[in-house]
Scaffold this motif. Structure first.
Motif, PDB file in Angstrom:
ATOM      1  N   SER A 104       0.797  -1.220   0.000  1.00  0.00           N
ATOM      2  CA  SER A 104       0.000   0.000   0.000  1.00  0.00           C
ATOM      3  C   SER A 104       0.833   1.275   0.000  1.00  0.00           C
ATOM      4  O   SER A 104       0.286   2.359  -0.195  1.00  0.00           O
ATOM      5  N   GLY A 105       2.147   1.138   0.219  1.00  0.00           N
ATOM      6  CA  GLY A 105       3.004   2.301   0.338  1.00  0.00           C
ATOM      7  C   GLY A 105       4.025   2.400  -0.773  1.00  0.00           C
ATOM      8  O   GLY A 105       3.736   2.892  -1.871  1.00  0.00           O
ATOM      9  N   CYS A 106       5.226   1.926  -0.519  1.00  0.00           N
ATOM     10  CA  CYS A 106       6.327   2.118  -1.459  1.00  0.00           C
ATOM     11  C   CYS A 106       6.161   1.309  -2.745  1.00  0.00           C
ATOM     12  O   CYS A 106       6.596   1.751  -3.810  1.00  0.00           O
ATOM     13  N   VAL A 107       5.545   0.137  -2.665  1.00  0.00           N
ATOM     14  CA  VAL A 107       5.275  -0.624  -3.891  1.00  0.00           C
ATOM     15  C   VAL A 107       4.268   0.132  -4.746  1.00  0.00           C
ATOM     16  O   VAL A 107       4.490   0.351  -5.943  1.00  0.00           O
ATOM     17  N   SER A 134      -5.489  -3.827   3.589  1.00  0.00           N
ATOM     18  CA  SER A 134      -4.777  -2.833   2.787  1.00  0.00           C
ATOM     19  C   SER A 134      -3.990  -3.503   1.665  1.00  0.00           C
ATOM     20  O   SER A 134      -3.965  -3.023   0.524  1.00  0.00           O
ATOM     21  N   HIS A 135      -3.355  -4.617   1.973  1.00  0.00           N
ATOM     22  CA  HIS A 135      -2.606  -5.390   0.976  1.00  0.00           C
ATOM     23  C   HIS A 135      -3.526  -5.832  -0.166  1.00  0.00           C
ATOM     24  O   HIS A 135      -3.227  -5.607  -1.351  1.00  0.00           O
ATOM     25  N   ALA A 136      -4.654  -6.409   0.183  1.00  0.00           N
ATOM     26  CA  ALA A 136      -5.564  -6.958  -0.828  1.00  0.00           C
ATOM     27  C   ALA A 136      -6.166  -5.861  -1.697  1.00  0.00           C
ATOM     28  O   ALA A 136      -6.194  -5.972  -2.932  1.00  0.00           O
ATOM     29  N   ILE A 137      -6.650  -4.801  -1.077  1.00  0.00           N
ATOM     30  CA  ILE A 137      -7.328  -3.748  -1.829  1.00  0.00           C
ATOM     31  C   ILE A 137      -6.356  -2.993  -2.724  1.00  0.00           C
ATOM     32  O   ILE A 137      -6.694  -2.608  -3.854  1.00  0.00           O
TER      33      ILE A 137
END
Length: 231
Positions: A170-173, A201-204
């Motif tokens: 959700s951030g740097c990626v 957060s990862h999934a969405i």
């Protein structure tokens, strides 16, 4: 086959995104590069332990999910090396000589002693240790591109697509994926090769990147695409 984000979407969302025509595949280019974003001890912890334990030493750790991803990233890294494609790593490290407010995220978390320049938390995990010729780029903001020479390295190698792995989803990626897309690269995100501290957060964020900016696909598919390439 279901996707990791399916349980987070209601029927309205599914209808809207399908009707909008989002989510088309771009495919991998003929000259890809692998970017491994911030897979350092500060985000993984020292070993595969629960996130509750890991954040006691590294407040930015993603815990056990990072080590599950590391195994897949290692497999992909091996394939990338065999294919001869460029490999880049990024790290985030707090400064010892300047304030660290808003390094990567709001606040001054990178003042933490385990996250400063030269500390173990700023080192790429040994399982993915960079080899000669693989460039490690220190950054201060979420995107691998912002304020770094990454774009010039990619241009020099005539790269046309990037495979983005690492953390956090959700951030740097996500920031790196959006910048790569903005620079007109084809973008591939191997689903098992990214991780986050938050499950939803990862999934969405994987769903959103798949719909708008990248091809989010199983790592096995990416490896299969790399096999015939010998750039």
């Amino acid at each position: 086959m279901g996707r990791i984000w399916d349980n987070y979407l209601d029927e309205r969302d599914k209808r809207v995104y399908a009707k909008a025509g989002l989510g088309h595949a771009m495919g991998i280019g003929s000259r890809p590069a692998l970017i491994i974003v911030d897979v350092q001890y500060g985000f993984t912890g020292d070993s595969p332990e629960s996130i509750e334990e890991s954040i006691q030493k590294y407040p930015t750790s993603c815990g056990e999910s990072s080590w599950a991803a590391i195994a897949h990233i290692k497999e992909l890294l091996t394939a990338a090396r065999l294919a001869g494609i460029p490999v880049f790593f990024t790290i985030i490290e707090g400064s010892k000589s300047a304030p660290n407010d808003r390094i990567a995220i709001k606040g001054n978390i990178f003042d933490h002693p385990e996250l400063l320049e030269g500390a173990k938390g700023a080192q790429v995990v040994k399982e993915l240790e960079p080899q000669y010729g693989e460039i490690v780029i220190s950054k201060k903001k979420p995107s691998a591109f912002f304020g770094t020479p990454l774009m010039s390295y990619l241009t020099a190698r005539h790269v046309d697509s990037v495979i983005v792995t690492g953390c956090t989803t959700s951030g740097c990626v996500r920031a790196s994926v959006i910048d790569a897309f903005s620079y007109n690269f084809k973008v591939i995100v191997p689903e098992e090769c990214v991780f986050d501290r938050g499950i939803a957060s990862h999934a969405i964020n994987l769903f959103d990147m798949q719909q708008k900016y990248a091809d989010v696909v199983p790592v096995a598919e990416v490896i299969a695409e790399l096999k015939p390439l010998n750039v």
